[in-house]
Design an enzyme around this catalytic site. Structure first.
Site, PDB file in Angstrom:
ATOM      1  N   SER A 262      -4.485  -8.261   8.929  1.00  0.00           N
ATOM      2  CA  SER A 262      -3.816  -6.978   9.021  1.00  0.00           C
ATOM      3  C   SER A 262      -2.972  -7.028  10.287  1.00  0.00           C
ATOM      4  O   SER A 262      -3.492  -7.282  11.375  1.00  0.00           O
ATOM      5  CB  SER A 262      -4.841  -5.843   9.111  1.00  0.00           C
ATOM      6  OG  SER A 262      -4.185  -4.605   9.353  1.00  0.00           O
TER       7      SER A 262
ATOM      8  N   ASP B 264      -5.736   4.323  13.983  1.00  0.00           N
ATOM      9  CA  ASP B 264      -4.404   4.858  13.708  1.00  0.00           C
ATOM     10  C   ASP B 264      -4.429   6.141  12.889  1.00  0.00           C
ATOM     11  O   ASP B 264      -3.550   6.992  13.031  1.00  0.00           O
ATOM     12  CB  ASP B 264      -3.542   3.797  13.022  1.00  0.00           C
ATOM     13  CG  ASP B 264      -3.070   2.726  13.994  1.00  0.00           C
ATOM     14  OD1 ASP B 264      -2.987   3.028  15.201  1.00  0.00           O
ATOM     15  OD2 ASP B 264      -2.790   1.601  13.553  1.00  0.00           O
TER      16      ASP B 264
ATOM     17  N   ARG C 175       2.577   5.101  17.555  1.00  0.00           N
ATOM     18  CA  ARG C 175       2.172   6.164  16.627  1.00  0.00           C
ATOM     19  C   ARG C 175       2.773   7.527  16.979  1.00  0.00           C
ATOM     20  O   ARG C 175       3.217   8.243  16.083  1.00  0.00           O
ATOM     21  CB  ARG C 175       0.651   6.248  16.540  1.00  0.00           C
ATOM     22  CG  ARG C 175      -0.047   5.002  16.004  1.00  0.00           C
ATOM     23  CD  ARG C 175       0.764   4.221  15.021  1.00  0.00           C
ATOM     24  NE  ARG C 175       0.058   3.094  14.420  1.00  0.00           N
ATOM     25  CZ  ARG C 175       0.640   2.022  13.946  1.00  0.00           C
ATOM     26  NH1 ARG C 175       1.958   1.889  14.039  1.00  0.00           N
ATOM     27  NH2 ARG C 175      -0.060   1.054  13.379  1.00  0.00           N
TER      28      ARG C 175
ATOM     29  N   ASP D 253       0.810  -1.218   0.000  1.00  0.00           N
ATOM     30  CA  ASP D 253       0.000   0.000   0.000  1.00  0.00           C
ATOM     31  C   ASP D 253       0.842   1.265   0.000  1.00  0.00           C
ATOM     32  O   ASP D 253       0.577   2.195  -0.773  1.00  0.00           O
ATOM     33  CB  ASP D 253      -0.953  -0.006   1.204  1.00  0.00           C
ATOM     34  CG  ASP D 253      -2.019  -1.083   1.089  1.00  0.00           C
ATOM     35  OD1 ASP D 253      -2.269  -1.540  -0.043  1.00  0.00           O
ATOM     36  OD2 ASP D 253      -2.588  -1.475   2.118  1.00  0.00           O
TER      37      ASP D 253
END
Length: 407
Positions: free
Chosen positions: A178, A127, A98, A17
């Site tokens: 995922s 996220d 993050r 991606d």
């Protein structure tokens, strides 16, 4: 064209991606792309390989940051001091990484003259919120972009684009899970796990072995100084080394497997599988040491703060004023959280069986029932009289008004 509006900094994992997003952003916005890859202990491919792939996919610059020690010390250790478990279970594996990734995205954007930061998150997950709130909390002048969410870069489109442009990345329409991982743990979702009745299969797990058939029990002594692990079995360790060593040893015993349905920030209930052997073991040990070293009311109040702290971090508030204030309280509680915790790691459980601390509040002579007891038991009678005075008066009032408890 103004240089400050000419580039986009992209959080780059090296996967399909984000590899496709390099060219896709260029075509859709007319801007150059600078990639940022941050090592938070996720393992996998060498970052130099990922850097070269980014350049081969069309990035004008590829920024690499080894943030493993920074992540362990400045993000995982505060979470450990807070005993942070979202909804009492999840040790904030992805939520903790993050803010540090966002920090390096902003740093790269400043360095390479970009006013927009991009990430590969979808519009359904937590996220996207964590990245963008963290970025604008540090750099309120920056814009955020999600190709998947904002530029219609679906997975099918990404595969077709990669094949058409012969990008150096494996493409497949079959990817059941995922996965996000770092040194603090591993998060797995989607695929057949979305059916809540389906049990996880063996291929879901990587950080942990099957706890049903464990090796022999493994006894470990973890030494803490002011809430931070500084030695394992007497050998000095950094925070990163402590996590890595306990990932290995606790993971071999199947410790740290979590299967839960959690409430996402965006309003969706989501089934998540987590593996966090080191994190779960360290939190269990840290809690046991706090039981010895924290004053009763301080410990009781800290438990409330821990829940709020975990919710703030989960909900993208790492840089919020409230989180900063709670950090100050939690840090103060750790002043005397020093000592050794002995644990047995076996069959999916980390069990504390020994504690010692030079700064603890446990007094053997007060606690013992044997000779040498220094507790003045005669004081208890008066204490009980005073402690029970209010409920006694309330009961007398009820009796006087004909509202007795009915016993």
């Amino acid at each position: 064209m103004n240089k400050n509006t000419d580039r986009v900094v992209l959080a780059y994992s090296g996967g399909l991606d984000t590899s496709v997003a390099i060219g896709w952003i260029g075509e859709q916005t007319g801007r150059e792309v600078v990639t940022v890859s941050v090592d938070v202990g996720q393992g996998g491919e060498d970052l130099d390989v990922i850097r070269q792939r980014a350049l081969d996919c069309g990035a004008v610059e590829a920024y690499i940051a080894d943030a493993r020690d920074e992540f362990a010390t400045d993000y995982c250790m505060p979470a450990l001091k807070a005993n942070a478990l979202y909804e009492g279970t999840y040790p904030l594996v992805s939520a903790l990484s993050r803010p540090v990734i966002a920090k390096h995205l902003v740093r790269a954007a400043r360095e390479f003259g970009a006013s927009t930061v991009a990430h590969g998150c979808t519009g359904k997950g937590n996220d996207q919120v964590r990245f963008e709130v963290a970025i604008t909390s540090m750099a309120p002048d920056m814009d955020c972009l999600s190709p998947v969410r904002d530029l219609a870069l679906t997975r099918d489109v990404a595969i077709d684009y990669a094949e058409k442009h012969s990008l150096p990345i494996e493409t497949t329409k079959h990817n059941p899970f995922s996965i996000d991982q770092n040194v603090w743990g591993r998060a797995i979702e989607t695929g057949f796990l979305e059916d809540l009745w389906n049990a996880p299969t063996k291929d879901v797990y990587t950080y942990t072995d099957d706890p049903t058939y464990p090796p022999l029990p493994d006894e470990v002594i973890i030494t803490f100084e002011e809430g931070v692990p500084v030695a394992i079995d007497g050998a000095a360790v950094t925070p990163l080394q402590a996590i890595q060593e306990l990932n290995r040893r606790a993971g071999a015993q199947g410790i740290g497997r979590i299967d839960m349905v959690e409430d996402r920030l965006v309003g969706i209930k989501s089934r998540e599988i987590y593996e966090a052997p080191g994190a779960v073991t360290l939190i269990e040990a840290h809690r046991a040491l706090e039981a010895v070293t924290l004053e009763r009311l301080q410990r009781r109040y800290k438990r409330q703060i821990e829940q709020t702290w975990g919710e703030l971090v989960y909900e993208a508030q790492w840089y919020s004023p409230l989180k900063r204030s709670l950090d100050a309280f939690i840090e103060d509680t750790q002043r005397y959280v020093s000592g050794d915790i002995r644990m047995v790691l076996h069959g999916g459980r980390a069990t504390v069986n020994g504690r010692r601390s030079e700064t603890g509040l446990y007094d053997f002579n007060l606690a013992t029932y044997d000779s040498g007891d220094t507790f003045d038991q005669s004081s208890s009678r008066g204490f009980i009289e005073i402690y029970g005075m209010q409920p006694k008066l309330a009961a007398a009032r009820a009796e006087r008004l004909g509202e007795g408890a009915g016993f």
